[in-house]
Enzyme design. Structure first.
Site, PDB file in Angstrom:
ATOM      1  N   GLY A 151       2.170   2.419  10.625  1.00 21.69           N
ATOM      2  CA  GLY A 151       2.911   3.518  10.556  1.00 21.69           C
ATOM      3  C   GLY A 151       3.824   4.010  11.880  1.00 21.69           C
ATOM      4  O   GLY A 151       4.391   4.987  11.744  1.00 21.69           O
ATOM      5  N   ASN A 209       0.738  -1.145   0.075  1.00 26.59           N
ATOM      6  CA  ASN A 209       0.185  -0.002   0.157  1.00 26.59           C
ATOM      7  C   ASN A 209       0.881   1.214   0.047  1.00 26.59           C
ATOM      8  O   ASN A 209       1.525   1.621   0.917  1.00 26.59           O
ATOM      9  CB  ASN A 209      -0.803  -0.022   1.352  1.00 26.59           C
ATOM     10  CG  ASN A 209      -1.764   1.151   1.557  1.00 26.59           C
ATOM     11  OD1 ASN A 209      -1.929   2.016   0.618  1.00 26.59           O
ATOM     12  ND2 ASN A 209      -2.294   1.435   2.647  1.00 26.59           N
ATOM     13  N   TRP A 210       0.945   1.902  -1.180  1.00 26.40           N
ATOM     14  CA  TRP A 210       1.959   2.798  -1.342  1.00 26.40           C
ATOM     15  C   TRP A 210       1.425   4.318  -0.737  1.00 26.40           C
ATOM     16  O   TRP A 210       2.243   5.441  -0.707  1.00 26.40           O
ATOM     17  CB  TRP A 210       2.482   3.308  -2.566  1.00 26.40           C
ATOM     18  CG  TRP A 210       3.014   2.039  -3.382  1.00 26.40           C
ATOM     19  CD1 TRP A 210       3.598   0.714  -2.894  1.00 26.40           C
ATOM     20  CD2 TRP A 210       3.621   1.888  -4.747  1.00 26.40           C
ATOM     21  NE1 TRP A 210       4.291   0.245  -3.597  1.00 26.40           N
ATOM     22  CE2 TRP A 210       4.277   0.589  -4.845  1.00 26.40           C
ATOM     23  CE3 TRP A 210       3.536   2.694  -5.728  1.00 26.40           C
ATOM     24  CZ2 TRP A 210       4.932   0.341  -5.751  1.00 26.40           C
ATOM     25  CZ3 TRP A 210       4.359   2.560  -6.943  1.00 26.40           C
ATOM     26  CH2 TRP A 210       5.141   1.002  -6.996  1.00 26.40           C
ATOM     27  N   LYS A 211       0.184   4.302  -0.326  1.00 27.75           N
ATOM     28  CA  LYS A 211      -0.553   5.510   0.359  1.00 27.75           C
ATOM     29  C   LYS A 211      -0.201   6.516  -0.720  1.00 27.75           C
ATOM     30  O   LYS A 211      -0.233   6.594  -1.874  1.00 27.75           O
ATOM     31  CB  LYS A 211      -0.182   5.718   1.416  1.00 27.75           C
ATOM     32  CG  LYS A 211      -0.145   4.331   2.553  1.00 27.75           C
ATOM     33  CD  LYS A 211      -0.001   4.811   3.881  1.00 27.75           C
ATOM     34  CE  LYS A 211      -0.216   3.496   4.721  1.00 27.75           C
ATOM     35  NZ  LYS A 211      -0.184   3.591   6.273  1.00 27.75           N
ATOM     36  N   SER A 216       3.134  -1.971  10.362  1.00 32.16           N
ATOM     37  CA  SER A 216       4.576  -1.926  10.580  1.00 32.16           C
ATOM     38  C   SER A 216       5.230  -3.214  10.334  1.00 32.16           C
ATOM     39  O   SER A 216       5.903  -3.649  10.956  1.00 32.16           O
ATOM     40  CB  SER A 216       4.961  -1.277  12.046  1.00 32.16           C
ATOM     41  OG  SER A 216       4.554   0.123  12.147  1.00 32.16           O
ATOM     42  N   HIS A 221      -9.780   1.565   4.832  1.00 31.83           N
ATOM     43  CA  HIS A 221      -8.358   1.576   5.225  1.00 31.83           C
ATOM     44  C   HIS A 221      -8.601   2.598   6.498  1.00 31.83           C
ATOM     45  O   HIS A 221      -9.427   3.587   6.330  1.00 31.83           O
ATOM     46  CB  HIS A 221      -7.415   2.103   4.224  1.00 31.83           C
ATOM     47  CG  HIS A 221      -5.931   2.200   5.019  1.00 31.83           C
ATOM     48  ND1 HIS A 221      -5.517   3.169   5.780  1.00 31.83           N
ATOM     49  CD2 HIS A 221      -4.944   1.147   4.784  1.00 31.83           C
ATOM     50  CE1 HIS A 221      -4.240   2.886   6.215  1.00 31.83           C
ATOM     51  NE2 HIS A 221      -3.940   1.679   5.829  1.00 31.83           N
ATOM     52  N   GLU A 271      -5.766  -4.389  10.428  1.00 31.96           N
ATOM     53  CA  GLU A 271      -4.641  -3.451  10.846  1.00 31.96           C
ATOM     54  C   GLU A 271      -5.007  -2.565  12.078  1.00 31.96           C
ATOM     55  O   GLU A 271      -5.948  -1.694  11.778  1.00 31.96           O
ATOM     56  CB  GLU A 271      -4.852  -2.729   9.681  1.00 31.96           C
ATOM     57  CG  GLU A 271      -4.244  -3.272   8.107  1.00 31.96           C
ATOM     58  CD  GLU A 271      -3.835  -2.192   7.093  1.00 31.96           C
ATOM     59  OE1 GLU A 271      -2.614  -2.398   6.685  1.00 31.96           O
ATOM     60  OE2 GLU A 271      -4.336  -1.189   6.712  1.00 31.96           O
ATOM     61  N   GLU A 324      -6.840   5.042   7.365  1.00 35.98           N
ATOM     62  CA  GLU A 324      -6.742   6.453   7.129  1.00 35.98           C
ATOM     63  C   GLU A 324      -7.917   7.065   6.519  1.00 35.98           C
ATOM     64  O   GLU A 324      -8.519   8.153   6.637  1.00 35.98           O
ATOM     65  CB  GLU A 324      -5.663   6.732   6.304  1.00 35.98           C
ATOM     66  CG  GLU A 324      -4.160   6.581   7.225  1.00 35.98           C
ATOM     67  CD  GLU A 324      -2.888   5.684   6.421  1.00 35.98           C
ATOM     68  OE1 GLU A 324      -2.953   5.714   5.203  1.00 35.98           O
ATOM     69  OE2 GLU A 324      -1.951   5.230   7.095  1.00 35.98           O
ATOM     70  N   GLY A 332       2.688  -0.981   4.253  1.00 41.61           N
ATOM     71  CA  GLY A 332       2.701   0.300   4.034  1.00 41.61           C
ATOM     72  C   GLY A 332       4.204   0.825   3.673  1.00 41.61           C
ATOM     73  O   GLY A 332       4.812   0.482   2.625  1.00 41.61           O
ATOM     74  N   GLY A 333       4.778   1.472   4.704  1.00 39.14           N
ATOM     75  CA  GLY A 333       6.008   2.163   4.657  1.00 39.14           C
ATOM     76  C   GLY A 333       6.968   1.239   4.009  1.00 39.14           C
ATOM     77  O   GLY A 333       8.074   1.619   3.220  1.00 39.14           O
TER      78      GLY A 333
HETATM   79  P1  PGA Z   1       2.523   0.484   7.541  1.00 35.10           P
HETATM   80  O1  PGA Z   1       1.025   0.896   6.920  1.00 35.10           O
HETATM   81  O2  PGA Z   1       3.102  -0.865   7.276  1.00 35.10           O
HETATM   82  O3  PGA Z   1       3.366   1.902   7.250  1.00 35.10           O
HETATM   83  O4  PGA Z   1       2.348   0.368   9.294  1.00 35.10           O
HETATM   84  C1  PGA Z   1       0.423  -0.710   6.643  1.00 35.10           C
HETATM   85  C2  PGA Z   1      -0.965   0.108   6.085  1.00 35.10           C
HETATM   86  O5  PGA Z   1      -1.199   1.190   6.558  1.00 35.10           O
HETATM   87  O6  PGA Z   1      -1.481  -0.432   5.352  1.00 35.10           O
END
Ligand code: PGA
Length: 257
Positions: free
Chosen positions: A174, A9-11, A214, A96, A168, A98, A235-236
């Site tokens: 994050g 997930n590159w956001k 994470s 998600h 999640e 966010e 994500g990251g």
């Molecule tokens: P993260 O994000 O790996 O940076 O914690 C995961 C996500 O939000 O899908």
């Protein structure tokens, strides 16, 4: 056996050039579909076409990070499921945290998107997860149940051919804090039991439940080894090939009985 699924997930990161480079590196590392691990990358909308070209013919699939529940029409700023399919998406991340917490999406709006996607054969990665205060007040399972119930209202069992769940925990996204393997397994097994009760044991046994929050090369293996963890939504760490590729390799090297 459930095939592992590792999705990036590159956001709201990458420009078209960096997106194509990153996707190209993933495609070179996964030149053909892996027998035991499905791989997807989910760039922002403007980079979908560049990434589609970069992964074409490889084992990496394309996903988006949101979709409108509406048919194409007068919805300024929205992107329809048809458009995602048109540029080669096989997946869309929905619900998600966010989007739930920053952009105000509700279970009801997420559910409409889930139904729109699966009705057109677009795969859905449906995210659920509790906040830290919900966990600390002992509400984790009730929150997960509510999100599953609301986001999957009137979604019938046939749709599960295209639905993947991602657990999640919001407090792990994050933050560098990962759920312990016990916390992850407990939530995953709870979600699987929910699927068995709401649908049936076959749907529960076949549906993949990814962990997200994470995930790093250092913790991927122990998380993925848990019986009910079927992959990772990353994500990251999906923005760096040095981090993302080892997570895919970790999944490849696990053989669950
Ligand atoms: P993260 O994000 O790996 O940076 O914690 C995961 C996500 O939000 O899908």
């Amino acid at each position: 056996m459930r095939r592992f699924f590792v999705a990036g997930n590159w956001k709201m990161n990458t420009l078209s050039r960096s997106a194509a480079e990153l996707a190209g590196a993933v495609a070179r590392a996964v030149p053909a579909a892996l027998p035991t691990v499905q791989v997807a990358v989910c760039p922002p909308f403007p980079s979908l076409t560049a990434v589609a070209s970069a992964v074409a013919g490889s084992g990496a699939e394309l996903g988006a990070q949101n979709a409108s529940p509406e048919k194409p029409g007068a919805f300024t700023g929205e992107v329809a499921v048809e458009m995602l399919l048109d540029v080669g998406c096989r997946w869309v991340i929905l619900g998600h945290s966010e989007r739930r917490l920053i952009l105000g999406e509700t279970d009801d709006s997420i559910c409409r998107k889930v139904r729109a996607a699966v009705s057109q054969q677009l795969g859905v990665i449906l995210c659920v997860g509790e906040t830290l205060s919900q966990r600390q007040s002992g509400q984790t399972e009730a929150v997960l149940d509510g999100q599953m119930q609301g986001s999957l209202a009137e979604v019938d069992e046939r749709a599960f051919a295209r639905i993947v769940i991602a657990y999640e925990p919001v407090w792990a996204i994050g933050t560098g804090v990962t759920a312990t393997t016990e916390q992850a397994e407990s939530a995953h097994s709870h979600l699987r039991n929910w699927l068995a009760a709401r649908y049936n044991p076959r749907i529960a046994a076949e549906t993949r439940i990814l962990y997200g929050g994470s995930v790093k090369p250092q913790n991927a293996r122990s998380l993925l080894e848990q019986p009910d963890v079927d992959g990772a939504l990353v994500g990251g760490a999906s923005l760096k090939t040095d981090d993302f590729l080892p997570i895919i390799r970790a999944a490849e090297n696990i053989h669950k009985g």
